[in-house]
Scaffold this active site. Structure first.
Site, PDB file in Angstrom:
ATOM      1  CG  ASP A   8      88.655  79.308 -10.967  1.00 18.36           C
ATOM      2  OD1 ASP A   8      89.390  80.425 -11.301  1.00 18.36           O
ATOM      3  OD2 ASP A   8      88.870  78.554 -10.480  1.00 18.36           O
ATOM      4  CG  LEU A   9      91.940  77.921 -16.407  1.00 16.31           C
ATOM      5  CD1 LEU A   9      91.258  77.648 -17.360  1.00 16.31           C
ATOM      6  CD2 LEU A   9      92.960  79.158 -16.754  1.00 16.31           C
ATOM      7  CG  ASP A  10      94.196  77.897 -13.196  1.00 14.38           C
ATOM      8  OD1 ASP A  10      94.936  77.009 -13.790  1.00 14.38           O
ATOM      9  OD2 ASP A  10      94.972  79.172 -12.615  1.00 14.38           O
ATOM     10  CB  THR A  16      96.429  74.273 -14.113  1.00  8.33           C
ATOM     11  OG1 THR A  16      95.284  74.938 -13.948  1.00  8.33           O
ATOM     12  CG2 THR A  16      96.453  73.892 -15.766  1.00  8.33           C
ATOM     13  CE  LYS A  44      93.613  74.309  -4.798  1.00  7.26           C
ATOM     14  NZ  LYS A  44      92.743  73.178  -4.254  1.00  7.26           N
ATOM     15  CB  ILE A  46      94.805  85.032  -4.666  1.00  9.06           C
ATOM     16  CG1 ILE A  46      95.912  84.227  -4.162  1.00  9.06           C
ATOM     17  CG2 ILE A  46      93.706  85.156  -3.644  1.00  9.06           C
ATOM     18  CD1 ILE A  46      96.509  84.886  -2.551  1.00  9.06           C
ATOM     19  CB  SER A 113      90.748  82.755 -15.073  1.00  5.66           C
ATOM     20  OG  SER A 113      92.263  82.206 -14.461  1.00  5.66           O
ATOM     21  CB  ALA A 114      93.151  85.308 -10.671  1.00  2.71           C
ATOM     22  CE  LYS A 144      88.396  84.760  -9.893  1.00  2.00           C
ATOM     23  NZ  LYS A 144      88.561  83.291 -10.377  1.00  2.00           N
ATOM     24  CD  GLU A 168      86.519  80.920  -8.133  1.00  2.00           C
ATOM     25  OE1 GLU A 168      87.066  80.043  -7.484  1.00  2.00           O
ATOM     26  OE2 GLU A 168      86.795  81.845  -8.737  1.00  2.00           O
ATOM     27  CG  ASP A 169      89.281  75.789  -7.458  1.00  2.00           C
ATOM     28  OD1 ASP A 169      89.059  76.997  -7.868  1.00  2.00           O
ATOM     29  OD2 ASP A 169      90.273  75.304  -7.102  1.00  2.00           O
TER      30      ASP A 169
END
Ligand code: BG6
Ligand code: MG
Length: 206
Positions: A8-10, A16, A44, A46, A113-114, A144, A168-169
């Site tokens: 996942d990114l953020d 971010t 977060k 979504i 990532s979304a 997600k 994932e966070d």
């Protein structure tokens, strides 16, 4: 040990999540709604539009289709302004050593990532070259916790789902990873990331 690692990114690779939060907080305030960190936890991972729908329902407001689209766009403009000066310093602890270690072991690396701004963020923080595949918000139709983003990432890596491990966070992301049939590693706190196969406090402690 998995063959592919889908990040996942953020909130996992880059810090971010706080900028998304600030941008949404400004928008919520326009509706007279105070967005708290607890609310933000639910945003977060979504997508942008789903996030705005949630905020509107918390605030008890509804918008015409046109104003809704304008509001989502304004949120993004505000977010883009907030990230306009980011660089490698925005990478979370442990990210670079982990990416380097995975590469040296010959593991495949993908982004799941979304965010429609994902590529930009990877470029600005200097980690784009580590990725064998990028699946972002411009390529998926179901947010997600739907597994679509991770299944597409596995496909792009030419790996079956059970050979992939997701980092994932967000609760929605853990759900998506499990629905995809992948190993899910939560990055954050175990109380929030229920359902993960393992939870680590940061990529520096894994
Ligand atoms: C996710 C973030 O990665 O991307 C969410 O966790 C964000 O907070 C979503 O809403 C969509 O991002 P963007 O950049 O396309 O608005
Ligand atoms: Mg996240």
């Amino acid at each position: 040990d998995a063959d592919g690692y889908i990040f996942d990114l953020d909130g996992v690779l880059v810090d971010t999540a706080k900028y998304h939060y600030l941008a949404w907080k400004e928008i919520a305030k326009e509706f007279g709604f105070e967005l708290t960190p607890e609310h933000n936890e639910q945003l977060k991972g979504i997508g942008r539009e789903v996030s705005l729908h949630k905020i509107l329902s918390w605030a008890g407001k509804s918008l015409s289709e046109e104003i809704f689209a304008q509001t989502a766009l304004r949120k993004n403009e505000s977010y883009l302004q907030k990230i306009s000066y980011i660089d490698h310093k925005e990478l979370l602890p442990g990210v670079l050593p982990l990416l380097q270690q995975l590469k040296s072991k010959g593991k495949k690396i993908a982004l799941g990532s979304a965010s429609r701004n994902a590529r930009l963020v990877l470029e600005r923080t200097g980690i784009l070259p580590y990725f064998d595949a990028i699946v972002d918000g411009t390529m998926v139709s179901k947010a997600k916790p739907d597994p679509e983003v991770f299944l597409k990432a596995a496909e792009a890596l030419h790996l079956s789902a059970d050979r992939c491990c997701v980092l994932e966070d967000a609760p929605a992301g853990i759900q998506a990873a499990k629905a995809a049939g992948m190993t899910a590693i939560g990055v954050g706190s175990p109380e929030i990331l229920k359902g993960a196969d393992k939870v680590i406090s940061s990529l520096a402690n894994g």
